[in-house]
Design a protein around this motif. Structure first.
Motif, PDB file in Angstrom:
ATOM      1  N   GLN A  12       0.868  -1.175   0.000  1.00 47.13           N
ATOM      2  CA  GLN A  12       0.000   0.000   0.000  1.00 47.13           C
ATOM      3  C   GLN A  12       0.901   1.220   0.000  1.00 47.13           C
ATOM      4  OE1 GLN A  12      -3.051  -0.030   2.987  1.00 47.13           O
ATOM      5  NE2 GLN A  12      -3.429   2.148   2.820  1.00 47.13           N
ATOM      6  N   GLY A  13       0.772   2.038  -0.995  1.00 48.18           N
ATOM      7  CA  GLY A  13       1.675   3.174  -1.143  1.00 48.18           C
ATOM      8  C   GLY A  13       0.989   4.297  -1.887  1.00 48.18           C
ATOM      9  N   PRO A  14       1.762   5.044  -2.620  1.00 51.87           N
ATOM     10  CA  PRO A  14       3.151   4.836  -2.992  1.00 51.87           C
ATOM     11  C   PRO A  14       4.120   5.152  -1.853  1.00 51.87           C
ATOM     12  CG  PRO A  14       2.380   6.904  -3.906  1.00 51.87           C
ATOM     13  CD  PRO A  14       1.190   6.258  -3.243  1.00 51.87           C
ATOM     14  N   GLU A  15       5.294   4.504  -1.930  1.00 54.16           N
ATOM     15  CA  GLU A  15       6.343   4.705  -0.940  1.00 54.16           C
ATOM     16  C   GLU A  15       7.590   5.226  -1.642  1.00 54.16           C
ATOM     17  OE1 GLU A  15       9.018   2.234   2.346  1.00 54.16           O
ATOM     18  OE2 GLU A  15       7.709   1.136   0.988  1.00 54.16           O
ATOM     19  N   ASP A  47      21.766  10.471  -2.868  1.00 52.40           N
ATOM     20  CA  ASP A  47      21.988  10.935  -4.240  1.00 52.40           C
ATOM     21  C   ASP A  47      20.676  11.089  -4.995  1.00 52.40           C
ATOM     22  OD1 ASP A  47      24.721  11.033  -3.992  1.00 52.40           O
ATOM     23  OD2 ASP A  47      25.128   9.385  -5.380  1.00 52.40           O
ATOM     24  N   MET A  48      19.694  10.269  -4.618  1.00 49.50           N
ATOM     25  CA  MET A  48      18.430  10.298  -5.357  1.00 49.50           C
ATOM     26  C   MET A  48      17.297   9.739  -4.502  1.00 49.50           C
ATOM     27  SD  MET A  48      18.732   7.000  -7.903  1.00 49.50           S
ATOM     28  CE  MET A  48      16.991   6.675  -8.031  1.00 49.50           C
ATOM     29  N   PHE A  49      16.093   9.989  -4.982  1.00 51.17           N
ATOM     30  CA  PHE A  49      14.884   9.420  -4.401  1.00 51.17           C
ATOM     31  C   PHE A  49      14.149   8.691  -5.517  1.00 51.17           C
ATOM     32  CE2 PHE A  49      15.987  12.883  -1.628  1.00 51.17           C
ATOM     33  CZ  PHE A  49      15.679  12.416  -0.359  1.00 51.17           C
ATOM     34  N   PHE A  50      13.504   7.580  -5.175  1.00 48.16           N
ATOM     35  CA  PHE A  50      12.667   6.865  -6.139  1.00 48.16           C
ATOM     36  C   PHE A  50      11.406   6.399  -5.434  1.00 48.16           C
ATOM     37  CE2 PHE A  50      15.325   3.536  -4.310  1.00 48.16           C
ATOM     38  CZ  PHE A  50      14.452   2.475  -4.127  1.00 48.16           C
ATOM     39  N   GLN A  51      10.404   6.075  -6.222  1.00 53.15           N
ATOM     40  CA  GLN A  51       9.106   5.727  -5.659  1.00 53.15           C
ATOM     41  C   GLN A  51       8.678   4.343  -6.139  1.00 53.15           C
ATOM     42  OE1 GLN A  51       5.270   7.827  -6.817  1.00 53.15           O
ATOM     43  NE2 GLN A  51       5.772   8.814  -4.874  1.00 53.15           N
ATOM     44  N   LEU A  52       8.144   3.557  -5.202  1.00 49.59           N
ATOM     45  CA  LEU A  52       7.528   2.277  -5.535  1.00 49.59           C
ATOM     46  C   LEU A  52       6.024   2.412  -5.433  1.00 49.59           C
ATOM     47  CD1 LEU A  52       9.637  -0.464  -3.675  1.00 49.59           C
ATOM     48  CD2 LEU A  52       9.830   0.304  -6.047  1.00 49.59           C
ATOM     49  N   GLN A  53       5.344   1.936  -6.463  1.00 54.20           N
ATOM     50  CA  GLN A  53       3.898   1.829  -6.443  1.00 54.20           C
ATOM     51  C   GLN A  53       3.536   0.445  -5.903  1.00 54.20           C
ATOM     52  OE1 GLN A  53       2.056   4.490  -7.309  1.00 54.20           O
ATOM     53  NE2 GLN A  53       3.925   5.615  -7.828  1.00 54.20           N
ATOM     54  N   GLU A  54       2.278   0.212  -5.654  1.00 56.72           N
ATOM     55  CA  GLU A  54       1.833  -1.087  -5.168  1.00 56.72           C
ATOM     56  C   GLU A  54       2.245  -2.178  -6.153  1.00 56.72           C
ATOM     57  OE1 GLU A  54      -2.358  -0.763  -4.310  1.00 56.72           O
ATOM     58  OE2 GLU A  54      -1.999   0.994  -3.054  1.00 56.72           O
ATOM     59  N   ASN A  55       2.709  -3.307  -5.604  1.00 59.14           N
ATOM     60  CA  ASN A  55       3.159  -4.470  -6.359  1.00 59.14           C
ATOM     61  C   ASN A  55       4.446  -4.236  -7.146  1.00 59.14           C
ATOM     62  OD1 ASN A  55       1.059  -6.242  -5.491  1.00 59.14           O
ATOM     63  ND2 ASN A  55      -0.309  -5.086  -6.815  1.00 59.14           N
ATOM     64  N   HIS A  68      20.087   3.103   1.970  1.00 60.06           N
ATOM     65  CA  HIS A  68      18.700   3.463   1.677  1.00 60.06           C
ATOM     66  C   HIS A  68      17.949   3.905   2.934  1.00 60.06           C
ATOM     67  CE1 HIS A  68      18.844  -0.797   2.759  1.00 60.06           C
ATOM     68  NE2 HIS A  68      17.621  -0.639   3.256  1.00 60.06           N
ATOM     69  N   ALA A  69      16.894   4.642   2.701  1.00 54.59           N
ATOM     70  CA  ALA A  69      15.929   5.013   3.740  1.00 54.59           C
ATOM     71  C   ALA A  69      14.559   4.907   3.095  1.00 54.59           C
ATOM     72  CB  ALA A  69      16.191   6.424   4.249  1.00 54.59           C
ATOM     73  N   ALA A  70      13.574   4.505   3.871  1.00 55.84           N
ATOM     74  CA  ALA A  70      12.265   4.204   3.290  1.00 55.84           C
ATOM     75  C   ALA A  70      11.132   4.823   4.099  1.00 55.84           C
ATOM     76  CB  ALA A  70      12.092   2.695   3.210  1.00 55.84           C
ATOM     77  N   MET A  71       9.922   4.407   3.772  1.00 49.99           N
ATOM     78  CA  MET A  71       8.685   4.847   4.433  1.00 49.99           C
ATOM     79  C   MET A  71       8.438   6.341   4.262  1.00 49.99           C
ATOM     80  SD  MET A  71       7.166   2.118   5.545  1.00 49.99           S
ATOM     81  CE  MET A  71       5.915   2.653   6.721  1.00 49.99           C
ATOM     82  N   ILE A  72       8.889   6.886   3.144  1.00 51.95           N
ATOM     83  CA  ILE A  72       8.628   8.286   2.842  1.00 51.95           C
ATOM     84  C   ILE A  72       7.317   8.347   2.062  1.00 51.95           C
ATOM     85  CG2 ILE A  72       9.459  10.357   1.661  1.00 51.95           C
ATOM     86  CD1 ILE A  72      12.324   9.086   1.904  1.00 51.95           C
ATOM     87  N   GLY A  73       6.384   9.128   2.556  1.00 55.04           N
ATOM     88  CA  GLY A  73       5.106   9.247   1.864  1.00 55.04           C
ATOM     89  C   GLY A  73       4.052   9.810   2.790  1.00 55.04           C
ATOM     90  N   GLU A  74       2.832   9.811   2.281  1.00 56.82           N
ATOM     91  CA  GLU A  74       1.703  10.331   3.049  1.00 56.82           C
ATOM     92  C   GLU A  74       0.699   9.222   3.293  1.00 56.82           C
ATOM     93  OE1 GLU A  74       0.090  13.750   1.095  1.00 56.82           O
ATOM     94  OE2 GLU A  74       2.014  14.765   1.044  1.00 56.82           O
ATOM     95  N   GLY A  75       0.075   9.269   4.445  1.00 59.12           N
ATOM     96  CA  GLY A  75      -0.937   8.274   4.769  1.00 59.12           C
ATOM     97  C   GLY A  75      -0.314   6.954   5.180  1.00 59.12           C
ATOM     98  N   LEU A  76      -1.165   5.926   5.212  1.00 60.10           N
ATOM     99  CA  LEU A  76      -0.728   4.603   5.637  1.00 60.10           C
ATOM    100  C   LEU A  76       0.059   3.927   4.527  1.00 60.10           C
ATOM    101  CD1 LEU A  76      -0.826   2.387   7.837  1.00 60.10           C
ATOM    102  CD2 LEU A  76      -2.848   1.500   6.653  1.00 60.10           C
ATOM    103  N   LEU A  77       1.250   3.443   4.876  1.00 60.28           N
ATOM    104  CA  LEU A  77       2.074   2.660   3.965  1.00 60.28           C
ATOM    105  C   LEU A  77       2.188   1.258   4.535  1.00 60.28           C
ATOM    106  CD1 LEU A  77       5.020   5.171   3.327  1.00 60.28           C
ATOM    107  CD2 LEU A  77       2.896   4.920   2.029  1.00 60.28           C
ATOM    108  N   LYS A  78       2.151   0.277   3.648  1.00 53.29           N
ATOM    109  CA  LYS A  78       2.342  -1.105   4.082  1.00 53.29           C
ATOM    110  C   LYS A  78       3.250  -1.783   3.074  1.00 53.29           C
ATOM    111  CE  LYS A  78       0.061  -5.329   5.609  1.00 53.29           C
ATOM    112  NZ  LYS A  78      -1.197  -6.041   5.835  1.00 53.29           N
TER     113      LYS A  78
END
Length: 149
Positions: free
Chosen positions: A78-81, A112-120, A131-141
């Motif tokens: 559940q994202g995007p993340e 150096d950069m940021f990238f985004q993962l969509q669901e699946n 790396h660092a993660a969990m960047i986004g808005e709302g609930l991420l899973k």
């Protein structure tokens, strides 16, 4: 680092024997219904299910990390993340010592950069990928497979 969608997962089976086991687990289970926690799948492969509120880039990079003994396969449910990334060879400012028990080392360096993962979609993060993660808005899973090297 590799970024792709689950439909292409078979392309990466040859990279490590447990990659096929991880992606088979995803295809054989409804990962969106997994409870949070850490679960052993097989020798050298565990899954961590994480759900939480997304955070800012600034907050997330306080945990700018990499691993020495494991490869991460991070799959967005559940994202995007959004993720921060930088090659380890360019990181020059360690944030503390390596924690062998948790297999993690942190850095103060800026990404150096940021990238985004969509669901699946997934990212395979090798020991050279800070790396660092969990960047986004709302609930991420997401699920994170820890693949022992």
């Amino acid at each position: 680092m590799i970024i792709d969608s689950l439909q292409n997962a078979a392309k990466y089976y040859a990279l490590h024997p447990n990659f096929k086991n991880a992606f088979d687990y995803v295809s054989q289970n409804d990962i969106s219904k997994l409870e949070e926690g850490v679960f052993e799948i097989t020798e050298g492969l565990k899954i961590i299910v994480i759900a939480g509120e997304g955070t800012t880039r600034e907050e997330s990079i306080k945990g700018f990390e990499c691993h020495d003994k494991n490869i991460d396969i991070q799959i967005s449910i559940q994202g995007p993340e959004t993720f921060a990334w930088k090659p380890r060879e360019k990181c020059v400012s360690p944030n503390g010592d390596y924690n062998d028990e948790r297999d993690v080392r942190f850095f103060y360096d800026a990404p150096d950069m940021f990238f985004q993962l969509q669901e699946n979609q997934f990212a395979i993060l090798f020991p050279d990928d800070v790396h660092a993660a969990m960047i986004g808005e709302g609930l991420l899973k997401k699920v994170v497979f820890k693949v022992k090297i």
